[in-house]
Design an enzyme around this catalytic site. Structure first.
Site, PDB file in Angstrom:
ATOM      1  N   PRO A   2       0.799  -1.211   0.000  1.00  0.00           N
ATOM      2  CA  PRO A   2       0.000   0.000   0.000  1.00  0.00           C
ATOM      3  C   PRO A   2       0.833   1.262   0.000  1.00  0.00           C
ATOM      4  CG  PRO A   2      -0.152  -1.188   2.082  1.00  0.00           C
ATOM      5  CD  PRO A   2       1.044  -1.664   1.347  1.00  0.00           C
ATOM      6  N   GLU A   3       0.661   2.053  -1.016  1.00  0.00           N
ATOM      7  CA  GLU A   3       1.207   3.398  -1.029  1.00  0.00           C
ATOM      8  C   GLU A   3       0.019   4.331  -0.803  1.00  0.00           C
ATOM      9  OE1 GLU A   3       3.963   3.985  -4.301  1.00  0.00           O
ATOM     10  OE2 GLU A   3       4.207   1.839  -4.526  1.00  0.00           O
ATOM     11  N   HIS A  89      -4.078 -15.247   8.408  1.00  0.00           N
ATOM     12  CA  HIS A  89      -3.317 -13.994   8.441  1.00  0.00           C
ATOM     13  C   HIS A  89      -4.150 -12.806   8.903  1.00  0.00           C
ATOM     14  CE1 HIS A  89      -0.026 -16.146   6.715  1.00  0.00           C
ATOM     15  NE2 HIS A  89      -0.713 -16.468   5.649  1.00  0.00           N
ATOM     16  N   ARG A 107       2.622 -10.727   5.949  1.00  0.00           N
ATOM     17  CA  ARG A 107       4.013 -10.493   6.368  1.00  0.00           C
ATOM     18  C   ARG A 107       4.127  -9.816   7.733  1.00  0.00           C
ATOM     19  NH1 ARG A 107       7.354  -8.226   1.324  1.00  0.00           N
ATOM     20  NH2 ARG A 107       9.097  -8.646   2.705  1.00  0.00           N
TER      21      ARG A 107
END
Length: 271
Positions: A2-3, A89, A107
């Site tokens: 995500p930017e 997750h 992650r």
DNA sequence: AAAAGCCCCTGGATGC
DNA sequence: TGCATCCAGGGGCTTT
């Protein structure tokens, strides 16, 4: 993942739906980047007033305190009226009377941090050194050029660094530099005023177009409503090593800058 | 002080 | 099929 565009698309996709909601329960799964910073049960009964964004952080304003959320590299949020059992997750749940806000982050570079307020030390530690909002009114050519002149590193690194301008990550830094015709390795303090003006415009253009396209879905990004982004289809250089430049047909090049990949066109980016 | 490197972590793609 | 290696949208912290 995500930017700025992906974070903003995420924000837009659940801000209205969660506004006014009362927190009923909080579930913390496997450890994220930082601990929550308060006991989960202390949040119960508080209300979510609004959802704002600062750089790549989401700020959930509570009627007392704020929740800072960051999606890291692989995070995404979902907001659904009906709750269901968490998957492997899914590491953070905020159950409200209007729906379930859930952070999915394989992650685990993402984070959810409680702070008593935006000006508190806890919040300022994360937000305090952030640069200008690229889509905001304070991001002017003059201030951007002045910020660049202060940096002796490559312009690509300055864009990623977040101290001059926030929200520009690896995809959009590559794309903006291509649009502006500037070499990624150019020293920021040698950028001319005209080049700064082109880059300033390119940053605003690429970020706002990406928001309109719903962000970039490279692997698995989706908004809190589950909608994919499509900007990756418009990328001029990112992820296109060896493919012909969409402008000049020369092969797109790849180089390493600070452990990150930079995609660029040597023919189109000569400044 | 500023810049460069180092990690955190999991999974998918690639190559042998 | 299995296993090793490399790579990935970030960014705070440590080291130069």
């Amino acid at each position: 993942m995500p930017e700025l565009p992906e974070v903003e698309v995420t924000r837009l996709s659940f801000a209205n739906a969660i506004a006014g909601a009362a927190i009923e329960s909080v579930r913390v799964g496997k450890a994220l980047r930082w601990p929550l910073g308060t006991a989960p049960q202390d949040l119960i009964g508080r209300h979510v007033r609004a959802v704002r964004r600062r750089g790549k952080y989401l700020l959930l304003d509570l009627d007392q305190g704020i929740l800072l959320m960051h999606l890291g590299m692989s995070g995404s949020l979902s907001f659904s009226r009906r709750s269901c059992a968490p998957g492997t997750h899914d590491h953070f749940d905020l159950q409200t009377d209007q729906g379930l806000l859930r952070l999915h982050d394989p992650r685990r570079f993402g984070a959810v941090v409680y702070a008593p307020g935006e000006d508190s030390p806890q919040a300022q530690k994360l937000l305090g050194r952030l640069g200008m909002e690229p889509l905001g009114p304070d991001f002017t050519v003059d201030l951007f050029h002045a910020g660049c002149k202060r940096k002796n590193s490559a312009i690509k690194q300055v864009l990623l660094g977040g101290q001059v301008v926030v929200g520009v990550g690896n995809i959009y830094a590559c794309e903006a530099l291509f649009m502006a015709g500037i070499r990624p390795t150019r020293k920021a303090n040698r950028i001319t005023r005209v080049q700064a003006s082109r880059l300033h415009a390119a940053i605003r253009d690429v970020l706002s177009r990406a928001v309109q396209q719903g962000g970039s879905t490279l692997r698995d990004f989706s908004s809190a409503k589950g909608e994919n982004g499509y900007f990756q289809l418009e990328a001029m250089v990112y992820g296109r090593k060896g493919s012909p430049c969409r402008v000049c047909a020369q092969p797109v090049r790849l180089l390493r800058q600070g452990q990150r990949s930079t995609y660029w066109c040597a023919h189109c980016q000569k400044a």
